[in-house]
Design an enzyme around this catalytic site. Structure first.
Site, PDB file in Angstrom:
ATOM      1  N   ASN A  77       0.796  -1.143  -0.082  1.00 36.11           N
ATOM      2  CA  ASN A  77       0.224   0.134   0.014  1.00 36.11           C
ATOM      3  C   ASN A  77       0.573   1.220   0.005  1.00 36.11           C
ATOM      4  OD1 ASN A  77      -2.328   1.549   0.336  1.00 36.11           O
ATOM      5  ND2 ASN A  77      -3.457  -0.176   0.983  1.00 36.11           N
ATOM      6  N   ARG A  78       0.250   2.473   0.401  1.00 31.91           N
ATOM      7  CA  ARG A  78       0.985   3.747   0.350  1.00 31.91           C
ATOM      8  C   ARG A  78       1.865   4.213   1.506  1.00 31.91           C
ATOM      9  NH1 ARG A  78      -3.722   2.950  -2.647  1.00 31.91           N
ATOM     10  NH2 ARG A  78      -3.475   3.723  -4.854  1.00 31.91           N
ATOM     11  N   HIS A 103       3.515   0.205  -2.669  1.00 31.96           N
ATOM     12  CA  HIS A 103       3.872  -1.073  -2.887  1.00 31.96           C
ATOM     13  C   HIS A 103       5.392  -1.728  -2.951  1.00 31.96           C
ATOM     14  CE1 HIS A 103      -0.190  -2.174  -2.827  1.00 31.96           C
ATOM     15  NE2 HIS A 103      -0.558  -2.215  -4.216  1.00 31.96           N
ATOM     16  N   HIS A 175      -1.243 -10.007  -3.755  1.00 28.90           N
ATOM     17  CA  HIS A 175      -1.989  -9.116  -4.704  1.00 28.90           C
ATOM     18  C   HIS A 175      -2.710  -9.781  -5.702  1.00 28.90           C
ATOM     19  CE1 HIS A 175      -3.656  -5.354  -6.362  1.00 28.90           C
ATOM     20  NE2 HIS A 175      -2.856  -4.715  -5.605  1.00 28.90           N
ATOM     21  N   TYR A 177      -5.814 -11.125  -7.774  1.00 30.60           N
ATOM     22  CA  TYR A 177      -7.120 -10.854  -8.157  1.00 30.60           C
ATOM     23  C   TYR A 177      -7.982 -11.760  -8.448  1.00 30.60           C
ATOM     24  CZ  TYR A 177      -5.105  -6.053  -9.484  1.00 30.60           C
ATOM     25  OH  TYR A 177      -4.729  -4.583  -9.160  1.00 30.60           O
ATOM     26  N   ASP A 228     -11.131   1.220  -3.617  1.00 30.48           N
ATOM     27  CA  ASP A 228      -9.908   1.206  -3.264  1.00 30.48           C
ATOM     28  C   ASP A 228      -9.303   1.434  -1.881  1.00 30.48           C
ATOM     29  OD1 ASP A 228      -7.056   0.793  -3.506  1.00 30.48           O
ATOM     30  OD2 ASP A 228      -6.297   2.212  -5.168  1.00 30.48           O
ATOM     31  N   GLN A 277      -7.485  -4.457   2.149  1.00 23.61           N
ATOM     32  CA  GLN A 277      -7.668  -3.446   1.184  1.00 23.61           C
ATOM     33  C   GLN A 277      -8.625  -4.268   0.127  1.00 23.61           C
ATOM     34  OE1 GLN A 277      -6.345  -0.403   1.445  1.00 23.61           O
ATOM     35  NE2 GLN A 277      -6.648   0.425  -0.670  1.00 23.61           N
ATOM     36  N   GLU A 290      -6.641  -7.699  -0.287  1.00 23.56           N
ATOM     37  CA  GLU A 290      -5.369  -7.756   0.274  1.00 23.56           C
ATOM     38  C   GLU A 290      -5.218  -7.542   1.774  1.00 23.56           C
ATOM     39  OE1 GLU A 290      -3.123  -4.604  -2.298  1.00 23.56           O
ATOM     40  OE2 GLU A 290      -5.131  -4.607  -3.036  1.00 23.56           O
TER      41      GLU A 290
END
Length: 325
Positions: A77-78, A103, A175, A177, A228, A277, A290
């Site tokens: 993440n950020r 990330h 991560h 999907y 998100d 997330q 996540e």
């Protein structure tokens, strides 16, 4: 089973490990620790792919942004403005997500080749050393990640990391999907709170109630909007971070469920991490779930800490279970 998956542009070999048990077939790459493929049956017993990925290394190299199936670190993440202060020292990171670090930076764990060893026919352990200063993060980090299929076909992921000479921050996730079949999916998450964000997706610091918002997924709702965002998982559903991957799971500990009515496939998520997330903005219609600590925790002392100091061991556990309904 291990096989050559392909080579990178510099000739480095990428190997693929196939694990098969309990009706599930999973494939893991040494490049990026990527969960390249997961196949499970639908309600009619038809086996099909449910995790998005590419069939050659070139796909991941040409399209790295979605982080398909990637093992993300050193910090998932950020981190706001690509910097944080630890023990009075400021550390500047790669800013690869607009003005922020995302990330793990421009060349995070998802773009590294990992060492791999089989622990059993159903488990593979990936490991690497992240040197001090990699992407700006302090401290040498010894990290390993185990992918294992249990007897029920559930995919159990165990993360461990330790530093020797200097403290650092660590936040690891996968991560993947998930697309369990055609048509809309229903998502349920046991989270009464979430972390609101500013326009650049950095948390404001508030833990806000989900009641009355589109983030209230406690009863399940069709995923028909873009997410998100980090949901704060209810404490009563969390595993202990020292949970033995071989141990039995408490069915009441399920943090999230993703269901596809058309195929009948059901994905359950169990984790020791405090946050989930939910990301639905990626291409090809997948839903990323996540498990991780909160975004920008190094700059938010009110959030659960992601600091790891010498002598400590970072541990995180997540289990993706599969079934039909």
């Amino acid at each position: 089973m291990m096989e050559l998956f392909g080579t990178l542009d510099d000739g480095t070999a990428v190997h693929r490990w196939t694990l098969e048990r309990g009706g599930t077939r999973a494939r893991v790459l040494t490049y990026g620790g990527i969960l390249q493929s997961v196949e499970i049956p639908d309600r009619d017993g038809v086996l099909d792919e449910v995790a998005l990925g590419y069939d050659k290394p070139a796909g991941y190299l040409a399209d790295p942004g979605p982080y398909y199936g990637a093992l993300v670190g050193r910090y998932a993440n950020r981190i706001a403005h690509g910097s944080f202060v630890l023990d009075g020292v400021r550390h500047d990171l790669a800013r690869n997500g607009g003005p922020h670090s995302l990330h793990g930076g421009a060349r995070g764990f998802d773009k590294r080749v990992w060492d791999a060893e089989a622990l059993s026919p159903y488990a593979v352990r990936l490991s690497r050393v992240s040197p001090a200063g990699e992407e700006g993060f302090p401290g040498r980090l010894d990290v390993s990640v185990t992918y294992e299929l249990d007897a029920t076909g559930a995919l159990r992921i165990g993360y461990e990391a330790a530093v020797s000479e200097a403290a650092t921050v660590v936040n690891l996730t996968n991560h993947a999907y998930w697309r369990l079949g055609p048509g809309p999916h229903t998502l349920r998450v046991h989270a009464a709170r979430y972390t609101p964000v500013d326009p650049t997706l950095i948390p404001t610091g508030e833990l806000a109630p989900v009641a009355g918002t589109r983030f209230d997924l406690r009863e399940g709702r069709v995923v028909d909007t873009s997410y998100d965002h980090n949901l704060v998982l209810d404490e009563e559903v969390l595993l202990d971070s020292s949970y033995d991957l071989d141990g039995a799971l408490d069915e009441e500990a399920t943090a999230a469920e993703l269901y596809c009515p058309a195929s009948g496939r059901l994905l359950t998520v169990t984790t020791s991490e405090p946050g989930l997330q939910v990301f639905t903005g990626g291409p090809r219609g997948g839903v990323a779930l996540e498990t991780q600590h909160f975004p920008d925790s190094p700059n938010r002392p009110e959030f659960p800490s992601t600091v790891v100091r010498p002598g400590e061991v970072y541990r995180s556990r997540t289990v993706y279970g599969f079934g039909v309904r």
